[in-house]
Design a protein around this motif. Structure first.
Motif, mmCIF file in Angstrom:
data_model
loop_
_atom_site.group_PDB
_atom_site.id
_atom_site.type_symbol
_atom_site.label_atom_id
_atom_site.label_comp_id
_atom_site.label_asym_id
_atom_site.label_seq_id
_atom_site.Cartn_x
_atom_site.Cartn_y
_atom_site.Cartn_z
ATOM 1 N N VAL A 1 0.846 -1.196 0.000
ATOM 2 C CA VAL A 1 0.000 0.000 0.000
ATOM 3 C C VAL A 1 0.881 1.245 0.000
ATOM 4 N N TRP A 2 1.941 1.223 0.801
ATOM 5 C CA TRP A 2 2.855 2.357 0.859
ATOM 6 C C TRP A 2 3.469 2.635 -0.513
ATOM 7 N N HIS A 3 3.936 1.600 -1.181
ATOM 8 C CA HIS A 3 4.543 1.796 -2.502
ATOM 9 C C HIS A 3 3.517 2.283 -3.525
ATOM 10 N N ALA A 4 2.316 1.783 -3.464
ATOM 11 C CA ALA A 4 1.275 2.242 -4.389
ATOM 12 C C ALA A 4 0.985 3.728 -4.174
ATOM 13 N N LEU A 5 0.912 4.150 -2.912
ATOM 14 C CA LEU A 5 0.665 5.553 -2.605
ATOM 15 C C LEU A 5 1.829 6.428 -3.077
ATOM 16 N N CYS A 6 3.044 6.010 -2.773
ATOM 17 C CA CYS A 6 4.225 6.788 -3.183
ATOM 18 C C CYS A 6 4.357 6.846 -4.699
ATOM 19 N N ASP A 7 4.093 5.742 -5.372
ATOM 20 C CA ASP A 7 4.175 5.729 -6.837
ATOM 21 C C ASP A 7 3.145 6.683 -7.443
ATOM 22 N N ALA A 8 1.937 6.662 -6.907
ATOM 23 C CA ALA A 8 0.872 7.519 -7.439
ATOM 24 C C ALA A 8 1.188 9.001 -7.257
ATOM 25 N N LEU A 9 1.932 9.315 -6.198
ATOM 26 C CA LEU A 9 2.244 10.710 -5.899
ATOM 27 C C LEU A 9 3.673 11.079 -6.289
ATOM 28 N N ASP A 10 4.335 10.201 -7.030
ATOM 29 C CA ASP A 10 5.698 10.443 -7.523
ATOM 30 C C ASP A 10 6.678 10.811 -6.416
ATOM 31 N N VAL A 11 6.605 10.099 -5.301
ATOM 32 C CA VAL A 11 7.562 10.309 -4.220
ATOM 33 C C VAL A 11 8.868 9.620 -4.613
ATOM 34 N N PRO A 12 9.975 10.361 -4.664
ATOM 35 C CA PRO A 12 11.249 9.743 -5.046
ATOM 36 C C PRO A 12 11.697 8.692 -4.029
ATOM 37 N N ASP A 13 12.424 7.704 -4.500
ATOM 38 C CA ASP A 13 12.903 6.628 -3.625
ATOM 39 C C ASP A 13 13.659 7.173 -2.419
ATOM 40 N N ALA A 14 14.435 8.206 -2.618
ATOM 41 C CA ALA A 14 15.247 8.754 -1.530
ATOM 42 C C ALA A 14 14.402 9.323 -0.392
ATOM 43 N N LEU A 15 13.156 9.682 -0.665
ATOM 44 C CA LEU A 15 12.296 10.262 0.369
ATOM 45 C C LEU A 15 11.300 9.271 0.961
ATOM 46 N N ARG A 16 11.152 8.125 0.344
ATOM 47 C CA ARG A 16 10.111 7.174 0.770
ATOM 48 C C ARG A 16 10.311 6.598 2.163
ATOM 49 N N TRP A 17 11.513 6.573 2.642
ATOM 50 C CA TRP A 17 11.784 5.889 3.904
ATOM 51 C C TRP A 17 12.011 6.843 5.048
ATOM 52 N N GLY A 18 11.726 8.120 4.841
ATOM 53 C CA GLY A 18 11.834 9.094 5.921
ATOM 54 C C GLY A 18 13.261 9.247 6.411
ATOM 55 N N SER A 19 13.385 9.716 7.620
ATOM 56 C CA SER A 19 14.710 10.011 8.158
ATOM 57 C C SER A 19 15.307 8.867 8.968
ATOM 58 N N ASP A 20 14.566 7.811 9.194
ATOM 59 C CA ASP A 20 15.077 6.675 9.965
ATOM 60 C C ASP A 20 15.989 5.839 9.072
ATOM 61 N N HIS A 21 17.268 5.896 9.339
ATOM 62 C CA HIS A 21 18.242 5.202 8.493
ATOM 63 C C HIS A 21 18.188 3.686 8.656
ATOM 64 N N ARG A 22 17.458 3.196 9.657
ATOM 65 C CA ARG A 22 17.301 1.749 9.817
ATOM 66 C C ARG A 22 16.286 1.176 8.837
ATOM 67 N N ARG A 23 15.423 2.030 8.323
ATOM 68 C CA ARG A 23 14.464 1.569 7.315
ATOM 69 C C ARG A 23 15.218 1.353 6.019
ATOM 70 N N GLN A 24 14.811 0.357 5.301
ATOM 71 C CA GLN A 24 15.486 0.061 4.050
ATOM 72 C C GLN A 24 14.468 -0.106 2.946
ATOM 73 N N ALA A 25 14.909 0.191 1.763
ATOM 74 C CA ALA A 25 14.072 -0.031 0.590
ATOM 75 C C ALA A 25 13.894 -1.527 0.417
ATOM 76 N N PRO A 26 12.810 -1.930 -0.200
ATOM 77 C CA PRO A 26 12.584 -3.356 -0.444
ATOM 78 C C PRO A 26 13.594 -3.873 -1.472
ATOM 79 N N PRO A 27 13.846 -5.165 -1.442
ATOM 80 C CA PRO A 27 14.751 -5.726 -2.442
ATOM 81 C C PRO A 27 14.162 -5.544 -3.838
ATOM 82 N N PRO A 28 15.025 -5.402 -4.862
ATOM 83 C CA PRO A 28 14.523 -5.245 -6.232
ATOM 84 C C PRO A 28 13.693 -6.443 -6.645
ATOM 85 N N ARG A 29 12.665 -6.185 -7.421
ATOM 86 C CA ARG A 29 11.792 -7.280 -7.869
ATOM 87 C C ARG A 29 12.281 -7.836 -9.164
#
Length: 77
Positions: A49-77
């Motif tokens: 759901v998060w990725h669908a929302l970010c994709d629809a609103l053109d949120v860049p990958d660099a901003l999707r995970w906020g400021s918490d550096h422990r969060r990581q992007a999902p593995p490539p599909r």
């Protein structure tokens, strides 16, 4: 991703008021024309759901995970 993390990211990336409005009102074709709230209630994974929302609103990958550096992007599909 847990529901709590989804909520935290919504607040951090979009702001609490605007983010909550998006979750309640933004209809997303990728989620079968449901809002994020409806998709979560239907049992979709918060990460999807998060990725669908970010994709629809053109949120860049660099901003999707906020400021918490422990969060990581999902593995490539």
């Amino acid at each position: 991703m847990r529901y709590r993390e989804f909520d935290e990211l919504v607040d951090e990336v979009f702001g609490p008021a605007y983010g909550r409005a998006l979750v309640r009102e933004q209809v997303l074709p990728r989620l079968d024309n449901r809002t994020p709230a409806e998709a979560l209630e239907a049992g979709l994974e918060p990460r999807d759901v998060w990725h669908a929302l970010c994709d629809a609103l053109d949120v860049p990958d660099a901003l999707r995970w906020g400021s918490d550096h422990r969060r990581q992007a999902p593995p490539p599909r």
